[in-house]
Structures are given as C-alpha cells and as structure tokens.
Write an enzyme that holds these catalytic residues in place. Structure first.
Site, PDB file in Angstrom:
ATOM      1  N   PHE A 160       0.826  -1.223   0.000  1.00  0.00           N
ATOM      2  CA  PHE A 160       0.000   0.000   0.000  1.00  0.00           C
ATOM      3  C   PHE A 160       0.865   1.281   0.000  1.00  0.00           C
TER       4      PHE A 160
ATOM      5  N   TYR B 216       3.217  -7.542  16.397  1.00  0.00           N
ATOM      6  CA  TYR B 216       3.575  -6.673  15.267  1.00  0.00           C
ATOM      7  C   TYR B 216       4.441  -5.517  15.762  1.00  0.00           C
TER       8      TYR B 216
ATOM      9  N   ASP C 119     -13.450  -7.746  21.521  1.00  0.00           N
ATOM     10  CA  ASP C 119     -12.326  -6.840  21.316  1.00  0.00           C
ATOM     11  C   ASP C 119     -11.083  -7.585  20.837  1.00  0.00           C
TER      12      ASP C 119
ATOM     13  N   ASN D  25     -12.430   5.258  16.549  1.00  0.00           N
ATOM     14  CA  ASN D  25     -12.836   4.462  15.386  1.00  0.00           C
ATOM     15  C   ASN D  25     -14.295   4.705  14.995  1.00  0.00           C
TER      16      ASN D  25
ATOM     17  N   ALA E 250       6.069  -5.198  18.537  1.00  0.00           N
ATOM     18  CA  ALA E 250       7.342  -5.647  19.114  1.00  0.00           C
ATOM     19  C   ALA E 250       8.352  -5.964  18.008  1.00  0.00           C
ATOM     20  N   SER E 251       7.870  -6.571  16.925  1.00  0.00           N
ATOM     21  CA  SER E 251       8.797  -6.908  15.829  1.00  0.00           C
ATOM     22  C   SER E 251       9.286  -5.644  15.135  1.00  0.00           C
ATOM     23  N   LYS E 252       8.432  -4.623  15.045  1.00  0.00           N
ATOM     24  CA  LYS E 252       8.860  -3.353  14.439  1.00  0.00           C
ATOM     25  C   LYS E 252       9.823  -2.618  15.383  1.00  0.00           C
TER      26      LYS E 252
ATOM     27  N   THR F 185       6.700   2.657  12.809  1.00  0.00           N
ATOM     28  CA  THR F 185       5.296   2.944  13.126  1.00  0.00           C
ATOM     29  C   THR F 185       5.150   3.581  14.508  1.00  0.00           C
ATOM     30  N   ASP F 186       4.084   4.348  14.693  1.00  0.00           N
ATOM     31  CA  ASP F 186       3.839   4.919  16.027  1.00  0.00           C
ATOM     32  C   ASP F 186       3.454   3.833  17.036  1.00  0.00           C
ATOM     33  N   GLU F 187       3.166   2.615  16.543  1.00  0.00           N
ATOM     34  CA  GLU F 187       2.775   1.540  17.477  1.00  0.00           C
ATOM     35  C   GLU F 187       3.916   1.110  18.383  1.00  0.00           C
TER      36      GLU F 187
ATOM     37  N   ASN G 248      -2.162   5.188   8.173  1.00  0.00           N
ATOM     38  CA  ASN G 248      -2.341   5.652   6.795  1.00  0.00           C
ATOM     39  C   ASN G 248      -3.674   5.159   6.234  1.00  0.00           C
TER      40      ASN G 248
HETATM   41  P1  NAD Z   1       1.501  -3.730   3.199  1.00  0.00           P
HETATM   42  O1  NAD Z   1       1.165  -4.918   4.011  1.00  0.00           O
HETATM   43  O2  NAD Z   1       0.469  -3.110   2.325  1.00  0.00           O
HETATM   44  O3  NAD Z   1       2.753  -4.061   2.247  1.00  0.00           O
HETATM   45  C1  NAD Z   1       3.868  -4.794   2.691  1.00  0.00           C
HETATM   46  C2  NAD Z   1       4.678  -5.158   1.459  1.00  0.00           C
HETATM   47  O4  NAD Z   1       5.853  -5.877   1.894  1.00  0.00           O
HETATM   48  C3  NAD Z   1       3.938  -6.089   0.486  1.00  0.00           C
HETATM   49  O5  NAD Z   1       4.124  -5.648  -0.838  1.00  0.00           O
HETATM   50  C4  NAD Z   1       4.596  -7.446   0.713  1.00  0.00           C
HETATM   51  O6  NAD Z   1       4.568  -8.275  -0.445  1.00  0.00           O
HETATM   52  C5  NAD Z   1       6.015  -7.026   1.083  1.00  0.00           C
HETATM   53  N1  NAD Z   1       6.725  -8.053   1.864  1.00  0.00           N
HETATM   54  C6  NAD Z   1       6.274  -8.693   2.974  1.00  0.00           C
HETATM   55  N2  NAD Z   1       7.195  -9.578   3.403  1.00  0.00           N
HETATM   56  C7  NAD Z   1       8.256  -9.479   2.560  1.00  0.00           C
HETATM   57  C8  NAD Z   1       9.522 -10.108   2.491  1.00  0.00           C
HETATM   58  N3  NAD Z   1       9.870 -11.060   3.372  1.00  0.00           N
HETATM   59  N4  NAD Z   1      10.376  -9.767   1.504  1.00  0.00           N
HETATM   60  C9  NAD Z   1      10.017  -8.813   0.585  1.00  0.00           C
HETATM   61  N5  NAD Z   1       8.824  -8.188   0.594  1.00  0.00           N
HETATM   62  C10 NAD Z   1       7.952  -8.508   1.575  1.00  0.00           C
HETATM   63  O7  NAD Z   1       2.088  -2.669   4.224  1.00  0.00           O
HETATM   64  P2  NAD Z   1       1.928  -1.087   4.255  1.00  0.00           P
HETATM   65  O8  NAD Z   1       0.688  -0.745   4.951  1.00  0.00           O
HETATM   66  O9  NAD Z   1       2.202  -0.556   2.901  1.00  0.00           O
HETATM   67  O10 NAD Z   1       3.150  -0.734   5.235  1.00  0.00           O
HETATM   68  C11 NAD Z   1       4.444  -0.518   4.720  1.00  0.00           C
HETATM   69  C12 NAD Z   1       5.388  -0.259   5.877  1.00  0.00           C
HETATM   70  O11 NAD Z   1       4.936   0.864   6.618  1.00  0.00           O
HETATM   71  C13 NAD Z   1       5.496  -1.410   6.880  1.00  0.00           C
HETATM   72  O12 NAD Z   1       6.838  -1.498   7.287  1.00  0.00           O
HETATM   73  C14 NAD Z   1       4.602  -0.977   8.031  1.00  0.00           C
HETATM   74  O13 NAD Z   1       5.050  -1.536   9.233  1.00  0.00           O
HETATM   75  C15 NAD Z   1       4.794   0.522   7.995  1.00  0.00           C
HETATM   76  N6  NAD Z   1       3.680   1.319   8.513  1.00  0.00           N
HETATM   77  C16 NAD Z   1       2.415   1.159   8.005  1.00  0.00           C
HETATM   78  C17 NAD Z   1       1.386   1.984   8.459  1.00  0.00           C
HETATM   79  C18 NAD Z   1      -0.019   1.858   7.922  1.00  0.00           C
HETATM   80  O14 NAD Z   1      -0.916   2.541   8.424  1.00  0.00           O
HETATM   81  N7  NAD Z   1      -0.272   1.048   6.914  1.00  0.00           N
HETATM   82  C19 NAD Z   1       1.649   2.952   9.441  1.00  0.00           C
HETATM   83  C20 NAD Z   1       2.946   3.055   9.949  1.00  0.00           C
HETATM   84  C21 NAD Z   1       3.956   2.250   9.465  1.00  0.00           C
HETATM   85  O1  DAU Z   2      -0.503   3.140  13.820  1.00  0.00           O
HETATM   86  C1  DAU Z   2       0.151   2.657  12.679  1.00  0.00           C
HETATM   87  C2  DAU Z   2      -0.325   1.251  12.399  1.00  0.00           C
HETATM   88  O2  DAU Z   2      -1.658   1.356  11.927  1.00  0.00           O
HETATM   89  C3  DAU Z   2       0.547   0.516  11.385  1.00  0.00           C
HETATM   90  O3  DAU Z   2       1.846   0.350  11.914  1.00  0.00           O
HETATM   91  C4  DAU Z   2      -0.053  -0.845  11.030  1.00  0.00           C
HETATM   92  O4  DAU Z   2       0.714  -1.447  10.002  1.00  0.00           O
HETATM   93  C5  DAU Z   2      -1.468  -0.626  10.544  1.00  0.00           C
HETATM   94  O5  DAU Z   2      -2.070  -1.888  10.299  1.00  0.00           O
HETATM   95  C6  DAU Z   2      -2.298   0.153  11.579  1.00  0.00           C
HETATM   96  O6  DAU Z   2      -2.528  -0.649  12.772  1.00  0.00           O
HETATM   97  P1  DAU Z   2      -3.952  -0.641  13.500  1.00  0.00           P
HETATM   98  O7  DAU Z   2      -4.094  -1.874  14.306  1.00  0.00           O
HETATM   99  O8  DAU Z   2      -4.193   0.671  14.181  1.00  0.00           O
HETATM  100  O9  DAU Z   2      -4.895  -0.665  12.191  1.00  0.00           O
HETATM  101  P2  DAU Z   2      -6.243  -1.467  11.861  1.00  0.00           P
HETATM  102  O10 DAU Z   2      -6.759  -0.879  10.588  1.00  0.00           O
HETATM  103  O11 DAU Z   2      -6.056  -2.932  11.911  1.00  0.00           O
HETATM  104  O12 DAU Z   2      -7.210  -1.034  13.036  1.00  0.00           O
HETATM  105  C7  DAU Z   2      -7.526   0.316  13.282  1.00  0.00           C
HETATM  106  C8  DAU Z   2      -8.432   0.367  14.495  1.00  0.00           C
HETATM  107  O13 DAU Z   2      -9.695  -0.215  14.159  1.00  0.00           O
HETATM  108  C9  DAU Z   2      -7.932  -0.431  15.677  1.00  0.00           C
HETATM  109  O14 DAU Z   2      -8.315   0.226  16.867  1.00  0.00           O
HETATM  110  C10 DAU Z   2      -8.670  -1.769  15.561  1.00  0.00           C
HETATM  111  C11 DAU Z   2      -9.997  -1.366  14.978  1.00  0.00           C
HETATM  112  N1  DAU Z   2     -10.659  -2.338  14.093  1.00  0.00           N
HETATM  113  C12 DAU Z   2      -9.917  -2.889  13.081  1.00  0.00           C
HETATM  114  C13 DAU Z   2     -10.493  -3.788  12.212  1.00  0.00           C
HETATM  115  C14 DAU Z   2      -9.700  -4.421  11.100  1.00  0.00           C
HETATM  116  C15 DAU Z   2     -12.016  -2.629  14.258  1.00  0.00           C
HETATM  117  O15 DAU Z   2     -12.668  -2.104  15.157  1.00  0.00           O
HETATM  118  N2  DAU Z   2     -12.586  -3.519  13.387  1.00  0.00           N
HETATM  119  C16 DAU Z   2     -11.883  -4.121  12.372  1.00  0.00           C
HETATM  120  O16 DAU Z   2     -12.473  -4.942  11.612  1.00  0.00           O
END
Ligand code: NAD
Ligand code: DAU
Length: 342
Positions: free
Chosen positions: A11, A149, A271, A248, A151-153, A124-126, A179
């Site tokens: 994404f 998740y 939850d 949410n 913890a791994s980040k 990530t802010d997590e 995002n």
């Molecule tokens: P995503 O899940 O949409 O995309 C992850 C991508 O990584 C995919 O294209 C997947 O194929 C690739 N990938 C996974 N494992 C792999 C591996 N072993 N080798 C090579 N490629 C691999 O994730 P996203 O939402 O685009 O997030 C991107 C980054 O931003 C991540 O590091 C995530 O932790 C961080 N992040 C995401 C958010 C969010 O809200 N989505 C917020 C903060 C930080």
């Molecule tokens: O804060 C940054 C993080 O945001 C990124 O590092 C992660 O990669 C990204 O997945 C996201 O994590 P969240 O757990 O905050 O996102 P998610 O969209 O899974 O959930 C957002 C909120 O909504 C959370 O409080 C859980 C809740 N939720 C989520 C889903 C999927 C629901 O209530 N129902 C749902 O079906």
C-alpha cells in the site's frame, strides 16, 4: 538518484514509488518485493513501463538475492517490506518476527556490503504502545510495544540503530500513524469498512469502538518520507502524523454518512486481544526541521478514497478473492512470470 525500495508493491510502498517517479523521473528505482498476499503489482501499472523502474521478486530474508539485486553504491534503501497487520500477528507472530526483525537485519547487512549511502527505515507509532489520554509519543519517548507486530517493528528499529552505532550506517527512521488512501488492502479498518459498506455488509467494531487512531492520507505520508530521505539528519527519528486523532466510531460513522448507509451496519464484536487504546504521535520535529505538514484534510481524503474504491471494484474483488494472479493475467494479458520479475 538510485533507490532500492523493499515492499514497493504494498500500500504505502507503491504510493511512494508512483510519487517518486512523478517527481524525479530521471531517477532509478528497484522495487524488491516478495509479493505476499499484501503485495500487488496492479498497484504499479502506472509506472511499470517507466524506463527507470525495475521490479525484482524476492524475500528480504534472503541475503544472496539482496546482494544480487542491490546496485553497488546505491543512494538509498527505502525499507517498507513487512508483515503489517496487527490481527494477523495475533494469530501467527513468528512470521512477523522473521520478516520484520530478521529481514531488517539481513537487509541492513546487504546494504552495508553494497555500500548504500542511506537507509530509510519505515517504522510505526505503534512502537510507543498505548498512550494515556494526555500523553503524546515523542521521538525520544520510551518504546513500549504491546502487540507482536509492534514488538517486531521495535526490534527492527533497534537493529537499525545498532547498525548505525556499530558500522556507522547512515540511517533515518520514520514513525507514521495510521495511513489511509487508495490501494490499501481491505483488511485494515478503513478500506474494510468502505468495501463492506458498499456491499451493505456489516462492519466489525472491536470492543466499544472508542479506540483512538491518528489518520494520515498516504500521499501526505509519502511526501514526508521523501523529505526525510533527502533532508533528514543521519541517525535521527522523525514522526509523521495526520494531526487527526479520532475514535474508530467517528471514522466509521463518517464513512457510512458519505456512502449513505445506516449506522446499523456497525456490528460490535469481541475486542482485539491487547488492543491499544490510543495512539497519538507528536510530529513537531519534522515540521520544525523539514517544513513538512499534512495537507489533505480527513474529509477530503476520505471522500477521494471512497471514490477510488467505488471506481476500482475489480481490484477489490481480486484482492478479496485472493485471485490476484488471475486478475493480473486478465487485466494485462501476461502472467507475472512474463513481467519484469526476476
Ligand atoms: P503492506 O502490508 O500493504 O505491504 C507490505 C509489502 O511488503 C507487500 O508488498 C509485501 O509483499 C512485502 N513483503 C512482505 N514480506 C516481505 C519479504 N519477506 N520480503 C520482501 N517483501 C515482503 O504494508 P503497508 O501498509 O504498505 O506498510 C508498509 C510499511 O509501513 C510497513 O513497514 C509498516 O510496518 C509501515 N507502517 C504502516 C502503516 C499503515 O498505516 N499502513 C503505518 C505506519 C507504518
Ligand atoms: O498506527 C500505525 C499502524 O496502523 C501501522 O503500523 C499498522 O501497520 C497498521 O495496520 C495500523 O494498525 P492498527 O491496528 O491501528 O490498524 P487497523 O486498521 O487494523 O485497526 C484500526 C483500528 O480499528 C484499531 O483500533 C482496531 C480497529 N478495528 C480494526 C479492524 C480491522 C475494528 O474495530 N474492526 C476491524 O475490523
């Protein structure tokens, strides 16, 4: 510049590549991605014929593949690749530790051997864990991750800093809040809710739905990532936020209102275990140092995102059915093995 991007078919990574190519068309970008369920080359059709863009299919845990793919003396590694969904980390943490922590270490080593100038690590802010009502995560706050998740980040961040200390690796770490925008896999709250609402299906609301997330449009995030890559100070961490922390339920009700769907679609469920109550990221530093700020209001960004999902139902159908490979073939008349994939 020559960039080596990991996870560029996901994404945020795909948005970053599309934006970079638009702004710096003369540059070279290698997109190295394993194409897990979350990686989708259909996110990159607008750049696939660009002469500076190359896709290599590979796993960041495979040192040899990285050493072959990373150009010697590249200007930067931009590291997005990760397992990114918290719910999946509850059901299977090992893959998260392996990809996010070990994968980052293997990539750091390969980048060092290939003498890459800068390592931009996307975090990530997590990593800060759940914030108290008046608390804001700052760049130097203690890290208190609470999910596998997160913890791994956090482990990945520590490994990046360790490479800086031990080998002098030039790195910048960014921590972004939640995002949203086009091309987001519909497992995360916002695209899941849009897709379900469009189909008049119920939307799971975990617990009381009053958990707070700070929402940022992915284009604003990528503009910040480009700024930090080009102007961020080596060894520094930068927070990137949307300045729009909301429960949410607020977000879900906004989606339903824009789609003209009833609130009865909201379905309270049990939850998420260990659910973080509130994220709140302080991003004064990037505003002060790099003059970046979010420009897309939540209302505008949400409207645009909803339109995108309405207009791209075939994309949604394909990623939801897990039938992406067939979709690619139907859409583009070639199989993935005939694309630029190595
Ligand atoms: P995503 O899940 O949409 O995309 C992850 C991508 O990584 C995919 O294209 C997947 O194929 C690739 N990938 C996974 N494992 C792999 C591996 N072993 N080798 C090579 N490629 C691999 O994730 P996203 O939402 O685009 O997030 C991107 C980054 O931003 C991540 O590091 C995530 O932790 C961080 N992040 C995401 C958010 C969010 O809200 N989505 C917020 C903060 C930080
Ligand atoms: O804060 C940054 C993080 O945001 C990124 O590092 C992660 O990669 C990204 O997945 C996201 O994590 P969240 O757990 O905050 O996102 P998610 O969209 O899974 O959930 C957002 C909120 O909504 C959370 O409080 C859980 C809740 N939720 C989520 C889903 C999927 C629901 O209530 N129902 C749902 O079906």
């Amino acid at each position: 510049m020559k960039l080596f991007v990991t996870g560029g078919a996901g994404f945020i990574g795909s948005q970053f590549i599309r934006d970079w190519v638009k702004r710096f068309p003369q540059d070279e970008i290698i997109n190295f991605d394993k194409l897990t369920y979350a990686g989708n080359l259909a996110n990159l059709t607008s750049v696939e014929d660009h002469p500076g863009y190359t896709f290599v299919r590979g796993d960041i845990r495979h040192s040899e593949a990285l050493l072959e793919a990373i150009p010697h003396g590249a200007d930067a590694v931009v590291h997005f690749a990760a397992e990114s969904h918290v719910d999946r980390s509850i059901n299977g943490a090992a893959e998260f530790v392996s990809t996010n922590a070990l994968g980052t270490q293997v990539l750091l080593d390969a980048a060092r051997h290939r003498k890459v100038a800068r390592f931009l690590h996307i975090s990530t802010d997590e990593v800060g864990g759940s914030m108290h009502p008046e608390e804001w995560l700052k760049e130097d706050s203690a890290l208190k991750p609470r999910s596998a998740y997160a913890a791994s980040k956090t482990a990945a961040e520590h490994l990046v800093r360790a490479a800086g200390e031990t080998f002098g690796t030039d790195y910048v770490i960014t921590r972004t809040s939640n995002n949203y925008g086009p091309f987001q896999f519909p497992e995360k709250l916002l695209p899941l809710a849009i897709c379900n609402a469009m189909e008049n299906q119920s939307i799971p609301v975990y617990g009381d739905g009053m958990q707070v997330r700070d929402w940022i449009h992915v284009e604003d995030n990528c503009r910040a990532l480009i700024s930090t890559l080009r102007g961020g100070r080596a060894g520094h961490t930068y927070h990137i936020g949307g300045g729009f922390p909301r429960p949410n339920r607020y977000v879900l009700e906004s989606i339903l209102a824009m789609l003209d769907r009833p609130k009865s679609l909201l379905a309270p469920t049990k939850d998420r275990p260990g659910h973080d109550r509130r994220y709140a990221v302080n991003f004064d530093k990037i505003v002060r140092e790099l003059n970046w700020r979010p420009l897309i209001s939540f209302q505008d960004g949400l409207r645009q995102t909803i339109h995108w999902y309405k207009d791209n139902q075939q994309w949604v159908k394909s990623v939801r059915s897990g039938d992406y490979l067939n979709y690619y073939k139907e859409q583009y008349g070639q199989s993935l093995s005939q694309s630029k994939a190595a």
